[in-house]
Design a protein around this motif. Structure first.
Motif, PDB file in Angstrom:
ATOM      1  N   LEU A 209      39.176  10.712  22.813  1.00  0.00           N
ATOM      2  CA  LEU A 209      39.113  12.098  23.270  1.00  0.00           C
ATOM      3  C   LEU A 209      39.335  12.069  24.777  1.00  0.00           C
ATOM      4  N   VAL A 210      40.452  12.633  25.210  1.00  0.00           N
ATOM      5  CA  VAL A 210      40.814  12.598  26.621  1.00  0.00           C
ATOM      6  C   VAL A 210      40.692  14.002  27.199  1.00  0.00           C
ATOM      7  N   GLN A 211      39.814  14.128  28.163  1.00  0.00           N
ATOM      8  CA  GLN A 211      39.537  15.429  28.747  1.00  0.00           C
ATOM      9  C   GLN A 211      40.327  15.657  30.027  1.00  0.00           C
ATOM     10  N   SER A 212      40.592  16.930  30.285  1.00  0.00           N
ATOM     11  CA  SER A 212      41.218  17.330  31.541  1.00  0.00           C
ATOM     12  C   SER A 212      40.668  18.697  31.935  1.00  0.00           C
ATOM     13  N   GLY A 213      40.900  19.046  33.190  1.00  0.00           N
ATOM     14  CA  GLY A 213      40.351  20.290  33.716  1.00  0.00           C
ATOM     15  C   GLY A 213      39.141  19.997  34.563  1.00  0.00           C
ATOM     16  N   GLY A 214      38.328  21.001  34.813  1.00  0.00           N
ATOM     17  CA  GLY A 214      37.172  20.808  35.656  1.00  0.00           C
ATOM     18  C   GLY A 214      37.532  20.888  37.126  1.00  0.00           C
ATOM     19  N   GLY A 215      36.528  20.692  37.980  1.00  0.00           N
ATOM     20  CA  GLY A 215      36.752  20.725  39.415  1.00  0.00           C
ATOM     21  C   GLY A 215      35.773  21.626  40.118  1.00  0.00           C
ATOM     22  N   LEU A 216      36.165  22.037  41.328  1.00  0.00           N
ATOM     23  CA  LEU A 216      35.339  22.925  42.135  1.00  0.00           C
ATOM     24  C   LEU A 216      35.693  24.374  41.843  1.00  0.00           C
ATOM     25  N   VAL A 217      34.695  25.206  41.777  1.00  0.00           N
ATOM     26  CA  VAL A 217      34.944  26.619  41.508  1.00  0.00           C
ATOM     27  C   VAL A 217      33.835  27.440  42.147  1.00  0.00           C
ATOM     28  N   GLN A 218      34.198  28.582  42.684  1.00  0.00           N
ATOM     29  CA  GLN A 218      33.191  29.477  43.257  1.00  0.00           C
ATOM     30  C   GLN A 218      32.500  30.266  42.152  1.00  0.00           C
ATOM     31  N   ALA A 219      31.298  30.687  42.418  1.00  0.00           N
ATOM     32  CA  ALA A 219      30.574  31.522  41.464  1.00  0.00           C
ATOM     33  C   ALA A 219      31.425  32.739  41.115  1.00  0.00           C
ATOM     34  N   GLY A 220      31.501  33.020  39.826  1.00  0.00           N
ATOM     35  CA  GLY A 220      32.321  34.126  39.352  1.00  0.00           C
ATOM     36  C   GLY A 220      33.717  33.720  38.936  1.00  0.00           C
ATOM     37  N   GLY A 221      34.084  32.487  39.253  1.00  0.00           N
ATOM     38  CA  GLY A 221      35.417  31.997  38.939  1.00  0.00           C
ATOM     39  C   GLY A 221      35.526  31.490  37.504  1.00  0.00           C
ATOM     40  N   SER A 222      36.704  30.955  37.191  1.00  0.00           N
ATOM     41  CA  SER A 222      36.994  30.484  35.839  1.00  0.00           C
ATOM     42  C   SER A 222      37.590  29.085  35.870  1.00  0.00           C
ATOM     43  N   LEU A 223      37.359  28.364  34.805  1.00  0.00           N
ATOM     44  CA  LEU A 223      37.970  27.053  34.595  1.00  0.00           C
ATOM     45  C   LEU A 223      38.235  26.896  33.110  1.00  0.00           C
TER      46      LEU A 223
END
Length: 123
Positions: A4-18
């Motif tokens: 299972l290879v994951q991608s995405g994630g990171g830094l995000v401000q409150a209210g943002g989306s990922l």
């Protein structure tokens, strides 16, 4: 061999989306219960969302309900977690998991795990 290879994630401000992705090999996501879990610092791994092999069962934690959406693309053999209206308390490492289990909210019920994605509030 199952991977299972994951991608995405990171830094995000409150209210943002990922959006997190979990691409599987060695198994078909359409035939497995696919779960998402989060582990925050100093805490145990906790249930976030799950999609059943039939697609008819989709469950969310109380915190995720209404903000997160779990979905599956059988042709790509990939599961997604769309996270909207992110909050500081959503910070943590997110893991996808797969197994054939009826105890789908329990992390110990899963044998196959992705490598994890860090999601961090940058506010």
């Amino acid at each position: 061999q199952v991977q299972l290879v994951q991608s995405g994630g990171g830094l995000v401000q409150a209210g943002g989306s990922l959006r997190l992705s979990c691409a599987a090999s060695g198994l078909k996501v359409s035939k497995y219960v696919m779960g998402w879990f989060r582990q925050s610092r100093g805490k145990e791994r906790e249930f976030v969302a799950v999609i059943g092999w039939s697609g008819g069962t989709i469950l969310y934690s109380a915190s995720a309900k209404g903000r997160f959406t779990v979905s599956r693309d059988n042709a790509k053999n990939t599961v997604f977690l769309q996270m909207n209206s992110l909050r500081p308390e959503d910070t943590g490492v997110y893991y996808c998991a797969a197994d054939r289990t009826n105890n789908c909210k329990n992390a110990e019920s899963y044998n196959y795990w992705g490598q994890g994605n860090q999601v961090t509030d940058s506010s």
